[in-house]
Design a protein around this motif. Structure first.
Motif, PDB file in Angstrom:
ATOM      1  N   ASN A  91     -25.845  22.826  56.624  1.00 25.73           N
ATOM      2  CA  ASN A  91     -25.346  24.203  56.603  1.00 25.73           C
ATOM      3  C   ASN A  91     -26.384  25.170  56.033  1.00 25.73           C
ATOM      4  N   GLU A  92     -27.134  24.748  55.041  1.00 21.64           N
ATOM      5  CA  GLU A  92     -28.185  25.595  54.476  1.00 21.64           C
ATOM      6  C   GLU A  92     -29.299  25.830  55.501  1.00 21.64           C
ATOM      7  N   ARG A  95     -28.055  28.340  57.953  1.00 19.89           N
ATOM      8  CA  ARG A  95     -28.054  29.687  57.363  1.00 19.89           C
ATOM      9  C   ARG A  95     -29.455  30.293  57.411  1.00 19.89           C
ATOM     10  N   ASP A  98     -29.950  31.583  60.871  1.00 26.67           N
ATOM     11  CA  ASP A  98     -29.200  32.833  61.033  1.00 26.67           C
ATOM     12  C   ASP A  98     -29.917  34.006  60.366  1.00 26.67           C
TER      13      ASP A  98
END
Length: 114
Positions: A91-92, A95, A98
């Motif tokens: 998830n990091e 991110r 993104d």
């Protein structure tokens, strides 16, 4: 009223801007946007979790390229901890992609695009 159409005092058209110039600008912006997307797609983003116990590499297109797990973090009696570390790390990394996309595409301030 203006002879060329548009609003009086505006020079006609789109606030005085020639339609051909507007189309040229749109094509240039599209080419720049595509170039930015291509540059982002070839970049790799890396994240770690658990003090470096887990490392994940992700492409700019959000494709997971590599997951590295240090042997000392693998504990058969605590699989949940390992799963949490992997999720946190992935998830990091996503991110980071993104954030890079937002930075790269932010210069194209086009309402409704994003």
């Amino acid at each position: 009223m203006s002879k060329r159409g548009g609003f009086p005092g505006m020079g006609g058209g789109f606030g005085g801007m020639n339609l051909n110039n507007l189309m040229k600008e749109a094509k240039k912006m599209q080419a720049d946007l595509e170039k930015s997307q291509e540059e982002l797609a070839v970049k790799e983003f890396e994240a770690t979790a658990g003090g470096g116990a887990i490392t994940v590499k992700v492409s700019g297109t959000k494709e997971i390229k590599e997951i590295t797990i240090k042997k000392e973090v693998v504990d058969p009696s605590d699989v949940e901890m390992l799963q949490d570390l992997i999720l946190t790390c992935i998830n990091e990394a996503l991110r980071k992609v993104d954030a890079a996309q937002a930075t790269s595409m932010g210069k194209y301030n086009i309402p409704g695009l994003m």
